[in-house]
Design an enzyme around this catalytic site. Structure first.
Site, short mmCIF file in Angstrom:
data_model
loop_
_atom_site.label_atom_id
_atom_site.label_comp_id
_atom_site.label_asym_id
_atom_site.label_seq_id
_atom_site.Cartn_x
_atom_site.Cartn_y
_atom_site.Cartn_z
CB SER A 118 -0.98 -0.08 1.29
OG SER A 118 -1.54 0.94 1.37
CE LYS B 86 -4.83 0.21 0.51
NZ LYS B 86 -5.22 -0.56 1.43
CE LYS C 113 -3.85 3.74 1.93
NZ LYS C 113 -5.00 3.35 2.91
CG ASP D 21 -7.51 2.51 0.75
OD1 ASP D 21 -8.71 2.73 0.73
OD2 ASP D 21 -6.98 1.95 1.50
CD GLU E 216 -8.56 -0.80 0.58
OE1 GLU E 216 -7.81 -1.15 -0.03
OE2 GLU E 216 -8.59 -0.58 1.84
CG ASP F 253 -10.30 -0.73 4.92
OD1 ASP F 253 -10.43 -1.26 6.17
OD2 ASP F 253 -9.13 -0.08 4.75
CE LYS G 145 -7.19 -2.32 6.96
NZ LYS G 145 -7.38 -0.67 6.61
N GLY H 122 -4.03 -4.13 6.27
CA GLY H 122 -2.73 -3.71 7.28
C GLY H 122 -3.38 -2.28 7.73
O1 OSB Z 1 -6.92 1.88 4.60
O2 OSB Z 1 -6.02 0.18 4.60
C1 OSB Z 1 -6.12 1.34 4.65
C2 OSB Z 1 -2.89 2.35 7.04
C3 OSB Z 1 -3.60 2.79 7.96
C4 OSB Z 1 -4.83 2.93 7.99
C5 OSB Z 1 -5.70 2.48 6.89
C6 OSB Z 1 -4.82 1.93 5.94
C7 OSB Z 1 -3.58 1.76 5.88
C8 OSB Z 1 -2.99 1.08 4.81
C9 OSB Z 1 -1.41 0.54 5.14
O3 OSB Z 1 -3.30 1.04 3.53
C10 OSB Z 1 -1.33 -0.78 4.88
C11 OSB Z 1 -0.19 -1.44 5.54
O4 OSB Z 1 0.92 -1.07 4.92
O5 OSB Z 1 -0.07 -1.82 6.71
MG MG Z 2 -8.31 0.83 3.21
#
Ligand code: OSB
Ligand code: MG
Length: 369
Positions: free
Chosen positions: A135, A161, A163, A188, A213, A238, A262, A290
């Site tokens: 991510s 992925k 952001k 995402d 996402e 999510d 999660k 994560g």
């Molecule tokens: O939306 O998945 C998410 C990290 C912190 C809060 C929300 C998210 C995330 C990530 C990071 O996308 C995923 C990772 O590398 O742990």
């Molecule tokens: Mg997410």
């Protein structure tokens, strides 16, 4: 398993990168860490809530309060035969799945250790390695995004992925798609759009994303279902998935065709197993999300991701991407986009206690009577 004592800590761990999302910038993690003691064994749990309620509504402070004042006093000194008994003990208390998950997951670890089995076996896992992607946060420029994508594809990660947020979406994704036509790409939005943005999100359909996402509100299901009817890109949920109940409703409404699981967001492993069963009967593929976890949370996630429904690459990438030094002895790192699941009883990782001590901002030890 009798819960004899508990140690709750708040630690701070600096991130090796600046992680920017539509809801803010993270440069370190504030971690609620729980050690549960019973029958000569120790179970570990790690919270994923942050200091501020920017992702979900829970915070480190709200979870610490509930664990200290409500949840731990309820279970200390109790002999709980299994995780369902623990869930039962917490069931009068509404919501707060992240706070409950810290205790529930620590108990799962302790219980599996009591059975002398690795957690993945107790949960019903079917593999000892987990397919993973990365991510990537919002980068300062498109050029830097392309460089970051290239680096992680070269490292063998199986899905990228990115952001996104309004104003940082179509153009950057299009540039990445043009440079890497074969890559498995996802985006995402962390709840940054409204249903009225549907025409703008519709433009993403030409980019061949594996899924989009959580584009809409952090609690929303209905508008996601409406948006899903407008887009050909599948929607992955999510933030909105905080319980098996929410997952059931998401399925009935058609709010998401893919689920990001999660366990620490959904109350722990027990609720995650229920979502896994619901998703299986609805034909919804899962992947392990994560929350920038340190070694304890990362190990829990790896064990759960060995279940058969986790058919898409997860966000559980190498610990050394995140930290100069992790809080556990074991090096959790990917080879060719595969993360090995730690071996041994329970979650199979051991705290580096001197490091944990140094990082600790606050701690409390509680024992039965
Ligand atoms: O939306 O998945 C998410 C990290 C912190 C809060 C929300 C998210 C995330 C990530 C990071 O996308 C995923 C990772 O590398 O742990
Ligand atoms: Mg997410």
């Amino acid at each position: 398993m009798r819960i004899e004592a508990a140690e709750l800590r708040i630690l701070e761990l600096p991130l090796r990168f600046r992680f920017e999302t539509s809801f803010g910038v993270q440069t370190r993690r504030t971690i609620l860490l729980l050690r549960l003691f019973g029958e000569g064994l120790e179970g570990l749990g790690e919270g994923v809530m942050e200091r501020l309620p920017l992702y979900r509504e829970e915070t480190v402070a709200s979870a610490r309060y509930l664990l200290e004042e409500v949840f731990l006093p309820r279970v200390l000194g109790q002999d709980l035969p299994n995780p369902e008994a623990l869930a039962q003990a917490l069931s009068p208390f509404r919501g707060n799945p992240m706070a409950k998950a810290v205790l529930e997951m620590a108990f799962f670890d302790l219980w599996a250790k009591g059975l002398a089995k690795p957690l993945w076996q107790v949960l019903g896992g079917v593999r000892n390695r987990v397919e993973v992607g990365v991510s990537l946060g919002i980068q300062p420029s498109v050029a830097e995004t392309l460089k970051a994508v290239e680096k992680h594809l070269e490292e063998g990660y199986r899905r990228i992925k990115l952001k996104i947020k309004p104003g940082w979406d179509y153009e950057v994704l299009k540039a990445v798609r043009q440079a890497f036509p074969e890559a498995t790409l996802t985006a995402d939005a962390n709840s940054a759009y409204r249903l009225a943005d549907a025409p703008r999100l519709k433009r993403l359909d030409e980019l061949g994303l594996d899924y989009l996402e959580q584009p809409l509100g952090h609690e929303d299901l209905l508008d996601h279902a409406k948006l899903a009817r407008e887009l050909s890109t599948p929607i992955c949920l999510d933030e909105s998935l905080t319980s098996p109940e929410k997952a059931r409703k998401a399925i009935e409404l058609g709010a998401g065709r893919v689920f990001n699981v999660k366990p620490a967001r959904m109350g722990g492993h027990g609720p995650s197993l229920k979502v896994h069963a619901l998703a299986e009967s609805a034909g919804i593929p899962l992947w392990m999300g994560g929350m920038l976890e340190a070694g304890v949370g990362r190990a829990h996630n790896l064990h759960l991701a060995t279940l058969p429904g986790f058919t898409k690459p997860g966000d559980v990438s190498s610990a050394r991407r995140y930290w100069e030094e992790d809080i556990v002895e074991e090096d959790l790192s990917a080879q060719e986009g595969l993360m090995p699941v730690p071996e041994g009883p329970g979650i199979g990782v051991h705290l580096k206690l001197p490091l944990v001590e140094r990082l600790t901002l606050w701690q409390r030890y509680m024992s039965a009577s």
